[in-house]
Design a protein around this motif. Structure first.
Motif, PDB file in Angstrom:
ATOM      1  N   MET A 166       0.833  -1.200   0.000  1.00 25.59           N
ATOM      2  CA  MET A 166       0.000   0.000   0.000  1.00 25.59           C
ATOM      3  C   MET A 166       0.875   1.260   0.000  1.00 25.59           C
ATOM      4  O   MET A 166       0.656   2.193  -0.784  1.00 25.59           O
ATOM      5  CB  MET A 166      -0.916  -0.025   1.223  1.00 25.59           C
ATOM      6  CG  MET A 166      -2.029   0.979   1.191  1.00 25.59           C
ATOM      7  SD  MET A 166      -3.203   0.722   2.553  1.00 25.59           S
ATOM      8  CE  MET A 166      -2.178   1.039   3.979  1.00 25.59           C
ATOM      9  N   VAL A 167       1.886   1.280   0.858  1.00 22.26           N
ATOM     10  CA  VAL A 167       2.786   2.434   0.951  1.00 22.26           C
ATOM     11  C   VAL A 167       3.560   2.625  -0.356  1.00 22.26           C
ATOM     12  O   VAL A 167       3.623   3.728  -0.906  1.00 22.26           O
ATOM     13  CB  VAL A 167       3.758   2.281   2.141  1.00 22.26           C
ATOM     14  CG1 VAL A 167       4.861   3.324   2.091  1.00 22.26           C
ATOM     15  CG2 VAL A 167       3.002   2.362   3.453  1.00 22.26           C
ATOM     16  N   MET A 168       4.127   1.551  -0.855  1.00 23.37           N
ATOM     17  CA  MET A 168       4.958   1.672  -2.055  1.00 23.37           C
ATOM     18  C   MET A 168       4.118   2.000  -3.292  1.00 23.37           C
ATOM     19  O   MET A 168       4.572   2.718  -4.176  1.00 23.37           O
ATOM     20  CB  MET A 168       5.783   0.410  -2.261  1.00 23.37           C
ATOM     21  CG  MET A 168       6.737   0.108  -1.095  1.00 23.37           C
ATOM     22  SD  MET A 168       7.621   1.552  -0.411  1.00 23.37           S
ATOM     23  CE  MET A 168       8.770   1.893  -1.716  1.00 23.37           C
ATOM     24  N   THR A 169       2.882   1.515  -3.335  1.00 29.76           N
ATOM     25  CA  THR A 169       1.991   1.858  -4.444  1.00 29.76           C
ATOM     26  C   THR A 169       1.679   3.350  -4.435  1.00 29.76           C
ATOM     27  O   THR A 169       1.610   3.985  -5.496  1.00 29.76           O
ATOM     28  CB  THR A 169       0.693   1.021  -4.373  1.00 29.76           C
ATOM     29  OG1 THR A 169       1.043  -0.363  -4.494  1.00 29.76           O
ATOM     30  CG2 THR A 169      -0.276   1.395  -5.484  1.00 29.76           C
ATOM     31  N   ARG A 170       1.529   3.924  -3.238  1.00 25.99           N
ATOM     32  CA  ARG A 170       1.301   5.371  -3.146  1.00 25.99           C
ATOM     33  C   ARG A 170       2.451   6.149  -3.779  1.00 25.99           C
ATOM     34  O   ARG A 170       2.226   7.110  -4.510  1.00 25.99           O
ATOM     35  CB  ARG A 170       1.119   5.794  -1.687  1.00 25.99           C
ATOM     36  CG  ARG A 170      -0.318   6.080  -1.345  1.00 25.99           C
ATOM     37  CD  ARG A 170      -0.477   6.665   0.030  1.00 25.99           C
ATOM     38  NE  ARG A 170      -0.586   5.565   0.970  1.00 25.99           N
ATOM     39  CZ  ARG A 170      -0.094   5.551   2.192  1.00 25.99           C
ATOM     40  NH1 ARG A 170       0.540   6.587   2.663  1.00 25.99           N
ATOM     41  NH2 ARG A 170      -0.235   4.507   2.957  1.00 25.99           N
ATOM     42  N   TYR A 171       3.683   5.720  -3.499  1.00 26.50           N
ATOM     43  CA  TYR A 171       4.831   6.403  -4.123  1.00 26.50           C
ATOM     44  C   TYR A 171       4.826   6.183  -5.629  1.00 26.50           C
ATOM     45  O   TYR A 171       5.041   7.109  -6.403  1.00 26.50           O
ATOM     46  CB  TYR A 171       6.155   5.916  -3.524  1.00 26.50           C
ATOM     47  CG  TYR A 171       6.409   6.442  -2.136  1.00 26.50           C
ATOM     48  CD1 TYR A 171       6.414   7.809  -1.881  1.00 26.50           C
ATOM     49  CD2 TYR A 171       6.616   5.582  -1.075  1.00 26.50           C
ATOM     50  CE1 TYR A 171       6.633   8.298  -0.609  1.00 26.50           C
ATOM     51  CE2 TYR A 171       6.832   6.052   0.206  1.00 26.50           C
ATOM     52  CZ  TYR A 171       6.845   7.416   0.431  1.00 26.50           C
ATOM     53  OH  TYR A 171       7.054   7.893   1.697  1.00 26.50           O
TER      54      TYR A 171
END
Length: 190
Positions: A148-153
């Motif tokens: 989820m975090v890396m997809t946001r970036y």
């Protein structure tokens, strides 16, 4: 910054529970700021370096307020005025979005994220250290949250907002994130 404050901060950066958010990370962030200076970015580098020292001074994976507590530490230890300004820059690292026109916050956010744009081996060590800091989470939950975090970036139009940061780290960061998302079970469309 007063040597006593630097010594107290160094102790915090050396706490045993830190796998990634440690003194090596601090050195890499300061190195990232130095790279932005070398690339010609005009900002108050000393102010940004001070904010770098404070940005993860409080780090506890079991709490959601580490960035706010780090900013508050800057306010308390550096006093009104300068401490408030350092705290503003620190707060931008919570989601790595700097307020419009705040070049010091933009520089610190880019330098903090510069780890994403390193070679594959360094990135993989970073990803493993993040997992180690979060070893209290079951693997399935960790994979979901990390993806989820890396997809946001990955979904941002630009990960690095300064021109030098974008030139230096953007392409490698996108490749590293795509590779990690694939290992997390979330392939990224090409």
């Amino acid at each position: 910054m007063h040597p006593r404050i630097r010594l107290e901060l160094a102790k915090r950066w050396s706490e045993p529970h830190r796998e990634h958010h440690d003194a090596d990370h601090l050195a890499e962030v300061i190195g990232g700021l130095d790279a932005l200076v070398a690339e010609g970015l005009g900002f108050d580098a000393e102010l940004a370096r001070t904010a770098a020292w404070f940005h993860d001074a409080v780090y506890d994976v079991h709490r959601a307020d580490s960035v706010e507590r780090s900013a508050e530490l800057a306010r308390r230890w550096l006093g009104p005025g300068y401490g408030t300004r350092v705290a503003e820059i620190v707060l931008a690292t919570e989601d790595h979005v700097s307020p419009p026109g705040d070049i010091e916050a933009a520089a610190l956010c880019d330098a903090d994220l510069s780890i994403l744009g390193q070679d594959e081996r360094r990135y993989d060590r970073y990803a493993a250290a993040i997992r180690a800091e979060n070893d209290h989470l079951p693997m399935s939950e960790y994979r979901r949250l990390r993806a989820m975090v890396m997809t946001r970036y990955q979904n941002r139009p630009r990960i690095f907002v300064t021109e030098p940061g974008h030139r230096l780290w953007e392409a490698k960061a996108r490749a590293n994130i795509a590779r990690e998302l694939t290992t997390l079970g979330r392939p990224v469309p090409v």
